[in-house]
Write a protein that holds these residues in place. Structure first.
Motif, PDB file in Angstrom:
ATOM      1  N   TYR A   1      28.752  54.234 130.716  1.00 54.16           N
ATOM      2  CA  TYR A   1      28.496  52.954 131.374  1.00 54.16           C
ATOM      3  C   TYR A   1      27.905  51.923 130.423  1.00 54.16           C
ATOM      4  N   ASN A   2      28.259  50.662 130.699  1.00 54.65           N
ATOM      5  CA  ASN A   2      27.745  49.525 129.941  1.00 54.65           C
ATOM      6  C   ASN A   2      26.707  48.733 130.714  1.00 54.65           C
ATOM      7  N   GLY A   3      26.622  48.960 132.022  1.00 54.86           N
ATOM      8  CA  GLY A   3      25.675  48.248 132.877  1.00 54.86           C
ATOM      9  C   GLY A   3      25.086  49.195 133.895  1.00 54.86           C
TER      10      GLY A   3
ATOM     11  N   ILE B   1      32.462  48.855 133.709  1.00 54.14           N
ATOM     12  CA  ILE B   1      33.406  49.661 132.929  1.00 54.14           C
ATOM     13  C   ILE B   1      34.837  49.218 133.186  1.00 54.14           C
ATOM     14  N   PHE B   2      35.693  49.502 132.225  1.00 53.67           N
ATOM     15  CA  PHE B   2      37.113  49.216 132.367  1.00 53.67           C
ATOM     16  C   PHE B   2      37.845  50.529 132.631  1.00 53.67           C
ATOM     17  N   ASP B   3      39.160  50.453 132.790  1.00 52.19           N
ATOM     18  CA  ASP B   3      39.930  51.664 133.067  1.00 52.19           C
ATOM     19  C   ASP B   3      39.726  52.684 131.952  1.00 52.19           C
ATOM     20  N   ARG B   4      39.743  53.955 132.323  1.00 47.65           N
ATOM     21  CA  ARG B   4      39.532  55.011 131.333  1.00 47.65           C
ATOM     22  C   ARG B   4      40.603  54.949 130.245  1.00 47.65           C
ATOM     23  N   SER B   5      40.158  55.105 129.006  1.00 50.29           N
ATOM     24  CA  SER B   5      41.093  55.142 127.881  1.00 50.29           C
ATOM     25  C   SER B   5      41.860  56.465 127.896  1.00 50.29           C
TER      26      SER B   5
END
Length: 202
Positions: free
Chosen positions: A25-27, A186-190
């Motif tokens: 997570y980034n936030g 977060i963005f879609d999983r890489s």
């Protein structure tokens, strides 16, 4: 879903929580992480294997506003908000002189003598095994219902001076925020590679 291979395998729900659905997570949500939860993380992570039970990781749990402000000054611009808003950020460091503790950590033999006079070897072993312990920390936190955000992107010398008294024997491996992740951060999983892409059975 992979089948369960053993009667003692964790449930799919547990495996989802620790691995398949877990994210970095980034936030963070505005929700506290207690000292008791940090103790619980440590009680699990310390059980993971290290070479000769060397346990080289030295953790500082950055939680107070004062400590967060010090850490924010040491991280890259892209990580400042992550540290500032996280309930806790763990500094996963290692002690190059871990061998001084081996007489009680590994009492079966004189393991301390294996590492005396070989600081380069100790640095390599401490770095490798503290990285393992940092991974155990992440898994332990996830198992206890928390989220994590491991990071590079910091001035290691500044972190060491601010939190380890400029002790030349303590080095920071990486840092890892801990809390309750904000799904909006977060963005879609890489992509993750299939078994045959990067592994082989010899």
């Amino acid at each position: 879903m992979p089948k369960q291979f053993h009667d003692h395998s964790l449930s799919d729900e547990a495996l989802d929580q620790i691995f398949r659905e877990a994210r970095s997570y980034n936030g963070w949500l505005d929700k506290d992480v207690s000292d008791e939860q940090l103790h619980a993380i440590y009680e699990l992570m310390k059980m993971g294997p290290t070479s000769a039970n060397m346990q080289p990781a030295r953790i500082v749990w950055v939680k107070s506003d004062e400590a967060k402000a010090k850490l924010v000054d040491c991280v890259s611009d892209g990580n400042k908000e992550k540290v500032k808003t996280a309930p806790v950020t763990a500094l996963v460091a290692y002690d190059i002189d871990f061998h001084e503790e081996l007489p009680w950590l590994f009492p079966h033999t004189d393991a301390k003598s294996w590492f005396e006079g070989d600081e380069d070897g100790r640095k390599e072993g401490a770095f490798r095994n503290s990285a393992l312990q940092g991974a155990y920390l992440i898994i332990a936190a996830r198992a206890l219902g928390l989220d994590t955000g491991p990071m590079s992107g910091f001035d290691s010398g500044a972190v060491e001076k601010a939190f380890f008294g400029d002790n030349p024997k303590h080095k920071v491996n990486f840092i890892c925020s801990i809390g309750y992740g904000d799904a909006e951060s977060i963005f879609d999983r890489s992509p993750r590679p299939d078994f045959d892409k990067f592994t082989r059975i010899a």
